[in-house]
Design an enzyme around this catalytic site. Sequence first.
Site, PDB file in Angstrom:
ATOM      1  N   LEU A 139      68.373  75.255  56.348  1.00 46.53           N
ATOM      2  CA  LEU A 139      68.962  74.134  57.064  1.00 46.53           C
ATOM      3  C   LEU A 139      68.200  72.890  56.630  1.00 46.53           C
ATOM      4  O   LEU A 139      66.995  72.947  56.378  1.00 46.53           O
ATOM      5  CB  LEU A 139      68.819  74.301  58.591  1.00 46.53           C
ATOM      6  CG  LEU A 139      69.638  75.401  59.275  1.00 46.53           C
ATOM      7  CD1 LEU A 139      69.346  75.414  60.769  1.00 46.53           C
ATOM      8  CD2 LEU A 139      71.133  75.213  59.033  1.00 46.53           C
ATOM      9  N   ASP A 140      68.904  71.767  56.539  1.00 45.58           N
ATOM     10  CA  ASP A 140      68.241  70.514  56.194  1.00 45.58           C
ATOM     11  C   ASP A 140      67.146  70.200  57.203  1.00 45.58           C
ATOM     12  O   ASP A 140      67.205  70.631  58.365  1.00 45.58           O
ATOM     13  CB  ASP A 140      69.249  69.351  56.184  1.00 45.58           C
ATOM     14  CG  ASP A 140      70.292  69.492  55.085  1.00 45.58           C
ATOM     15  OD1 ASP A 140      69.973  70.115  54.056  1.00 45.58           O
ATOM     16  OD2 ASP A 140      71.408  68.984  55.273  1.00 45.58           O
ATOM     17  N   ARG A 141      66.182  69.419  56.784  1.00 45.61           N
ATOM     18  CA  ARG A 141      65.071  69.031  57.674  1.00 45.61           C
ATOM     19  C   ARG A 141      65.577  68.470  59.003  1.00 45.61           C
ATOM     20  O   ARG A 141      65.040  68.759  60.076  1.00 45.61           O
ATOM     21  CB  ARG A 141      64.200  67.972  56.973  1.00 45.61           C
ATOM     22  CG  ARG A 141      62.975  67.558  57.788  1.00 45.61           C
ATOM     23  CD  ARG A 141      62.512  66.151  57.404  1.00 45.61           C
ATOM     24  NE  ARG A 141      62.121  66.069  56.002  1.00 45.61           N
ATOM     25  CZ  ARG A 141      60.865  66.167  55.562  1.00 45.61           C
ATOM     26  NH1 ARG A 141      59.883  66.349  56.421  1.00 45.61           N
ATOM     27  NH2 ARG A 141      60.611  66.055  54.275  1.00 45.61           N
TER      28      ARG A 141
END
Length: 299
Positions: A139-141
């Site tokens: 998942l993106d930051r």
Amino acid sequence: MRISSERKSQGDYSYYTVEEEGAQLLEWLLRNVKGSRSKIKSTLQGRGIRVNGKTVSQYDFPLERGMKIAVSNTKRNQQGFKNRYVRIVYEDRWLIVIEKAVGILSMAAGHSTLNVKSVLDDYFKKSHQKCMAHVVHRLDRDTSGLMVYAKDMETEQILEHNWHDIVYDRRYVAVVSGEVEETDGTIANWLKDNKAYVTYSSPEDNGGKYAVTHFHVLDRTTEHSLVEYKLETGRKNQIRVHSADMGHPVCGDVKYGNGDDPLHRLCLHAWLLCFTHPATGENMEFETPVPTAFRKLFK
């Protein structure tokens, strides 16, 4: 069938004796210990369960007839693992499911040291588990929500190479800019990165990867919409690009958005993750509530 002997309380623990063969610890606890499912799981996760005198946090720990189980009655033993960025949702000998907060990477990248893998590796070390966290998906930051990590290479390989067959439902919820008129719909096109690593879409095959996203509007105002996205494919930045393609980018998206940032965060959360367990074949289904901040925009 009588499963356990009568409960005996002594000090901070209640004591039980197992009177059946073949049970696993969590399922046994849910049948025999008073309290909600979430409380019992929290006690187990928080290292508040002892089997024959040894602390056990493994959900599927195999029980045998005659084993003595001690269940903590105090809240301090239910604290267990604590991290502001990572919450453990489920754990067994093969994998661990966590809920990730905004602001932490899925794995190390560049000079950043704050990442979920490192947090989990530290937890495994402190809880005397001889394993490491193996990244299966990302998942993106700035995206929050559910993720699964393998605890050994064999499980990681099974999950990675069979991901689209193993994961049978995966959904996100997002606050998007503007009022989405359609209640349901599907976006399908090809996604490809340019030289600046920005993903862009094309209605025709551009040499990229075909991506399909289904959406359902949960709530709306004239300023924003709360939208559930169900992924048919899992491409890089798929939801963010497809949401922008709809003319309703995800709020707080500095890369594909329009500057609409009501919550000062990327308003994207992975709320549902369902997959077939790579070792047991069981259907594993996990969900988290829609973030409270998202809901407040629609009151």
